[in-house]
Design a protein around this motif. Structure first.
Motif, PDB file in Angstrom:
ATOM      1  N   THR A   1      26.132  32.091  31.667  1.00 24.65           N
ATOM      2  CA  THR A   1      25.888  32.777  32.928  1.00 24.65           C
ATOM      3  C   THR A   1      26.817  32.256  34.012  1.00 24.65           C
ATOM      4  O   THR A   1      27.378  33.042  34.784  1.00 24.65           O
ATOM      5  N   ALA A   2      26.993  30.929  34.057  1.00 24.08           N
ATOM      6  CA  ALA A   2      27.865  30.357  35.084  1.00 24.08           C
ATOM      7  C   ALA A   2      29.281  30.898  34.947  1.00 24.08           C
ATOM      8  O   ALA A   2      29.905  31.305  35.933  1.00 24.08           O
ATOM      9  N   VAL A   3      29.786  30.906  33.724  1.00 26.76           N
ATOM     10  CA  VAL A   3      31.161  31.359  33.528  1.00 26.76           C
ATOM     11  C   VAL A   3      31.296  32.842  33.864  1.00 26.76           C
ATOM     12  O   VAL A   3      32.188  33.247  34.621  1.00 26.76           O
ATOM     13  N   LEU A   4      30.382  33.650  33.322  1.00 25.57           N
ATOM     14  CA  LEU A   4      30.475  35.084  33.569  1.00 25.57           C
ATOM     15  C   LEU A   4      30.319  35.390  35.053  1.00 25.57           C
ATOM     16  O   LEU A   4      31.010  36.238  35.602  1.00 25.57           O
ATOM     17  N   ALA A   5      29.393  34.664  35.716  1.00 25.34           N
ATOM     18  CA  ALA A   5      29.193  34.907  37.145  1.00 25.34           C
ATOM     19  C   ALA A   5      30.456  34.569  37.909  1.00 25.34           C
ATOM     20  O   ALA A   5      30.840  35.278  38.841  1.00 25.34           O
ATOM     21  N   SER A   6      31.136  33.484  37.507  1.00 28.96           N
ATOM     22  CA  SER A   6      32.338  33.125  38.263  1.00 28.96           C
ATOM     23  C   SER A   6      33.431  34.161  38.028  1.00 28.96           C
ATOM     24  O   SER A   6      34.181  34.495  38.950  1.00 28.96           O
ATOM     25  N   TRP A   7      33.519  34.704  36.823  1.00 27.53           N
ATOM     26  CA  TRP A   7      34.513  35.758  36.598  1.00 27.53           C
ATOM     27  C   TRP A   7      34.159  37.014  37.376  1.00 27.53           C
ATOM     28  O   TRP A   7      35.034  37.670  37.959  1.00 27.53           O
ATOM     29  N   THR A   8      32.842  37.341  37.395  1.00 28.52           N
ATOM     30  CA  THR A   8      32.415  38.521  38.144  1.00 28.52           C
ATOM     31  C   THR A   8      32.814  38.385  39.610  1.00 28.52           C
ATOM     32  O   THR A   8      33.389  39.299  40.202  1.00 28.52           O
ATOM     33  N   THR A   9      32.501  37.208  40.180  1.00 30.01           N
ATOM     34  CA  THR A   9      32.841  36.984  41.576  1.00 30.01           C
ATOM     35  C   THR A   9      34.339  37.079  41.787  1.00 30.01           C
ATOM     36  O   THR A   9      34.805  37.656  42.770  1.00 30.01           O
ATOM     37  N   ALA A  10      35.094  36.498  40.862  1.00 29.28           N
ATOM     38  CA  ALA A  10      36.546  36.511  41.007  1.00 29.28           C
ATOM     39  C   ALA A  10      37.063  37.946  41.061  1.00 29.28           C
ATOM     40  O   ALA A  10      37.883  38.292  41.919  1.00 29.28           O
ATOM     41  N   LEU A  11      36.546  38.783  40.183  1.00 30.08           N
ATOM     42  CA  LEU A  11      37.008  40.175  40.176  1.00 30.08           C
ATOM     43  C   LEU A  11      36.624  40.877  41.476  1.00 30.08           C
ATOM     44  O   LEU A  11      37.408  41.650  42.026  1.00 30.08           O
ATOM     45  N   MET A  12      35.420  40.585  41.968  1.00 34.52           N
ATOM     46  CA  MET A  12      34.998  41.266  43.186  1.00 34.52           C
ATOM     47  C   MET A  12      35.811  40.787  44.383  1.00 34.52           C
ATOM     48  O   MET A  12      36.057  41.533  45.318  1.00 34.52           O
ATOM     49  N   LEU A  13      36.227  39.521  44.333  1.00 33.52           N
ATOM     50  CA  LEU A  13      37.054  39.014  45.429  1.00 33.52           C
ATOM     51  C   LEU A  13      38.451  39.604  45.347  1.00 33.52           C
ATOM     52  O   LEU A  13      39.115  39.821  46.364  1.00 33.52           O
ATOM     53  N   ALA A  14      38.909  39.856  44.120  1.00 34.73           N
ATOM     54  CA  ALA A  14      40.265  40.348  43.965  1.00 34.73           C
ATOM     55  C   ALA A  14      40.386  41.785  44.435  1.00 34.73           C
ATOM     56  O   ALA A  14      41.471  42.226  44.800  1.00 34.73           O
ATOM     57  N   SER A  15      39.303  42.530  44.422  1.00 31.32           N
ATOM     58  CA  SER A  15      39.430  43.914  44.860  1.00 31.32           C
ATOM     59  C   SER A  15      38.216  44.318  45.675  1.00 31.32           C
ATOM     60  O   SER A  15      37.080  44.281  45.202  1.00 31.32           O
ATOM     61  N   GLN A  16      38.484  44.709  46.911  1.00 33.38           N
ATOM     62  CA  GLN A  16      37.434  45.112  47.838  1.00 33.38           C
ATOM     63  C   GLN A  16      36.677  46.325  47.297  1.00 33.38           C
ATOM     64  O   GLN A  16      35.463  46.424  47.420  1.00 33.38           O
ATOM     65  N   ARG A  17      37.403  47.203  46.635  1.00 33.74           N
ATOM     66  CA  ARG A  17      36.793  48.412  46.083  1.00 33.74           C
ATOM     67  C   ARG A  17      35.712  48.048  45.067  1.00 33.74           C
ATOM     68  O   ARG A  17      34.605  48.589  45.095  1.00 33.74           O
ATOM     69  N   THR A  18      36.045  47.084  44.199  1.00 33.30           N
ATOM     70  CA  THR A  18      35.076  46.670  43.192  1.00 33.30           C
ATOM     71  C   THR A  18      33.834  46.089  43.854  1.00 33.30           C
ATOM     72  O   THR A  18      32.707  46.383  43.447  1.00 33.30           O
TER      73      THR A  18
END
Lengths: 350, 344
Positions: free
Chosen positions: B171-188
């Protein structure tokens, strides 16, 4: 490891360990210096290594000095301080609780700290210098909750970790709430914070939190002897005139403070506090006075390196350093868990 | 090394004393569910009297209130019933299959897996409609659950504490990737943030219709394995001696958990803790017999979810609090208490 051989051998082994730790310290410090220089010189505008280092001290043309001193240096030093503080906090909690899993990020202390920091940011209009205070408050709150629910006559770390997991779920809900409720700009700021990122650090934050970290680190170095006494076990420590419970509690509070200050700089960076102490134990063997310095240096190198990778080497730009450390650290934790089945308890903590 | 105290983490042994007659429990549970349904239809940003609700349901009512009931609240309540029931049963089966009081869709990493898959899909494929999220949520949830179970597997038995820890790590790893993607794109971030909070309000009924076959299949499997789960509770060897095909039951039970949990994530987004809480609420009343536990969890899960949803609507009136956030706030203390008890 110390048990084999006679006292003579032990002494020479200690000397070797000490020498080795010093050597590793020197290597780490050199690596750190090189990394700092590299991080200062890379970015949208490439600056040669030595020009960047000179610009850090104010020499060179004003444009370069501005870029290096105002934009790049705060981030780099935030990474250095946060990494060092996390690593030291991790090594202290792991040693005091006698469990390699008990690091402040696993049990939720850093999560609580960054939650506090986000709450302060969200209210707005409060000077950035107060962020560390809020972070420390959040971290301490989580630590108290953990202590209240997990502390009995002795600490079962499994319980501590599981209660920490529960707390983190609650904290995640708080952050989630802010992300959904806030207007878009604040939402992405809250997200930025909860992801463990070094983006947009200012000198004010670095000075306040960094200064506190240096003080905390110094205290930790001065109390190393107590930790060593506590290593002998509660009864022996009592025999040597140390109240083991009070000493342990005080040291744990110090570790929580350090971890919270780190979170004030970087948000909840995962796995640095967990991994570095293991790495150091592997490289340097049993703890010597130089080990603490080595731990701090390794932590700084690791976090700065992770941030460098996240910033410059990944296909998607601008990822938080926390996702790099999590990606690297999770397999490590899993390997640790897998091996814990096959090896006796005592070998990890010398 | 890691002191994983491997003691009384198993599902509580057969009931010590069953004080409450099952019929009474069934009546009370059914009554609570009915009350929650009625509240879910009547309460919200605009309170509607029950008489109007009933006339709207019978098709005779007219006017804006009746439209709110039939257009918004009925679908919402139906989604709540399905998702809550599915999560409750998923929790009961997960705890039975793994013989682990801490197992649940959340702790198995299902929510994180679904969240990451959906966010990645939005990021890469520019999806915008929840109907399109569905398949990714299903796939991500299933993949995460399988991975966590695989990581916790040792020869013989899945260790409870390791299961919870592997779930946490993933969960920690997936959550950090999820956050990273959301930070990388405002649209996401814009597309995903409301889905990720987990709510049964404003969801598309079309998604429910698509997912329903999966959920029904999961429920059928759950009821089918229920008797064998009782034997499994005695330990793998005892179950084997009783003639239960242990690996096959594990497989079927696991498939049931994945179908139910993934289906509900696809409809409502990640809603934590329902699956964990329902079996723990039921067991003290009805005992650990899975033939009773599983139907009771169906009812309890639905009741809990609707109650949390109604609570979320009442707390923040005239706006509302997402269901997933309410359950997280209520569920975190519960997990802490359970962890305390089970990791003694």
């Amino acid at each position: 490891m110390l048990t084999r051989g006679s006292a003579m051998n032990q002494r020479s082994a200690l000397t070797i360990a000490r020498r080795r730790a010093l050597l590793l310290c020197a290597t780490c410090a050199a690596t750190l210096a090189a990394l700092i220089g590299t991080a200062l010189s890379t970015g949208d505008m490439h600056i040669p290594f030595f020009t960047a280092v000179r610009a850090l001290f104010g020499a060179g043309d004003s444009g370069t000095v501005l870029v290096v001193q105002q934009f790049r240096a705060p981030r780099v030093f935030a990474a250095v301080f946060a990494g060092a503080a996390l690593a030291v906090a991790g090594s202290m909690t792991q040693r005091l609780l006698r469990n390699p899993l008990a690091s402040p990020d696993v049990i939720g202390v850093t999560g609580g700290a960054s939650c506090g920091a986000v709450l302060i940011l969200a209210t707005g209009g409060i000077p950035a210098a107060l962020t560390p205070v809020a972070a420390v408050a959040g971290g301490l709150l989580v630590a108290v909750l953990l202590g209240a629910s997990a502390w009995r006559s002795q600490v079962s770390v499994t319980r501590l970790v599981l209660v920490g997991v529960a707390l983190q779920q609650g904290l995640a809900a708080v952050v989630n709430l802010m992300i959904v409720r806030f207007p878009q700009e604040l939402a992405s700021q809250a997200l930025q914070w909860s992801s463990g990122s070094l983006y947009g650090r200012t000198w004010t934050e670095v000075w306040v939190a960094g200064g506190a970290i240096v003080v905390g680190g110094a205290v930790a170095a001065l109390t190393q002897r107590r930790v060593a006494v506590l290593d002998l076990g509660e009864e022996s420590a009592g025999g040597l005139g140390l109240d083991p419970r009070r000493a342990r509690l005080g040291l744990l509070v110090l570790a929580v403070l350090l971890a919270s200050l780190a979170a004030a700089l970087s948000g909840p960076i995962g796995f640095v506090a967990l991994v570095v102490p293991h790495l150091v134990r592997r490289l340097a063997g049993p703890p010597t006075p130089a080990t603490l310095a080595l731990t701090a240096l390794t932590g700084a190198v690791l976090l700065l390196g992770a941030d460098y990778v996240a910033l410059n080497l990944l296909p998607i730009r601008g990822l938080p350093a926390g996702s790099v450390t999590a990606t690297l650290g999770a397999p490590w934790l899993l390997v640790l868990m897998a091996r814990s089945r096959t090896k006796p308890v005592q070998r990890t903590l010398t | 090394m890691v002191t994983t105290d491997r003691a009384a983490t198993a599902v509580p042994a057969p009931p010590a004393a069953r004080r409450v007659p099952p019929l009474l429990v069934a009546a009370v549970g059914g009554g609570a569910l009915l009350i929650c349904c009625a509240l879910s239809l009547a309460l919200g940003a605009r309170s509607i009297p029950l008489s109007t609700v009933i006339s709207a349901l019978s098709g005779s009512g007219r006017g804006p209130d009746a439209d709110v009931v039939t257009g918004l609240r009925v679908p919402r309540t139906l989604i709540g019933l399905t998702v809550g029931g599915a999560l409750g049963v998923a929790g009961a089966v997960a705890q039975g299959v793994t013989r682990n009081a801490l197992a649940s869709p959340t702790t198995l990493g299902v929510n994180a897996g679904a969240g990451f898959a959906v966010v990645a899909a939005i990021f890469v494929l520019h999806l915008a409609r929840p109907l399109e999220f569905m398949w990714f949520a299903l796939a991500g949830a299933a993949a995460a659950a399988l991975l966590v179970y695989g990581l916790a597997q040792r020869p013989g038995d899945a260790d409870p504490v390791r299961l919870a820890l592997s779930g946490t790590v993933l969960t920690a790893v997936l959550a950090s990737w999820t956050t990273a993607l959301m930070l990388a794109s405002q649209r996401t971030l814009d597309e995903a943030r409301f889905w990720l909070a987990g709510s049964i309000g404003g969801r598309d009924v079309a998604v429910l219709e698509r997912v329903l076959p999966f959920v029904v299949a999961g429920l059928v499997l759950a009821f089918a394995v229920a008797p064998s789960l009782n034997a499994l509770a005695l330990g793998d060897e005892a179950a084997h001696a009783l003639g239960v095909p242990v690996p096959r039951i594990r497989l079927l039970g696991g498939a049931s958990v994945v179908l139910l949990a993934a289906g509900s994530v696809a409809v409502a987004g990640p809603i934590p803790f329902i699956g964990l809480a329902a079996p723990h609420l039921v067991r003290p009343l009805l005992g650990a017999d899975h033939r009773r536990l599983i139907p009771a969890c169906l009812v309890t899960g639905a009741t809990l979810l609707l109650a949390a949803d109604v609570l979320g609507r009442l707390i923040a009136r005239p706006s509302e609090l997402e269901t997933g956030i309410v359950t997280a706030f209520l569920g975190a203390p519960l997990l802490a208490v359970l962890a305390r008890r089970s990791a003694r």
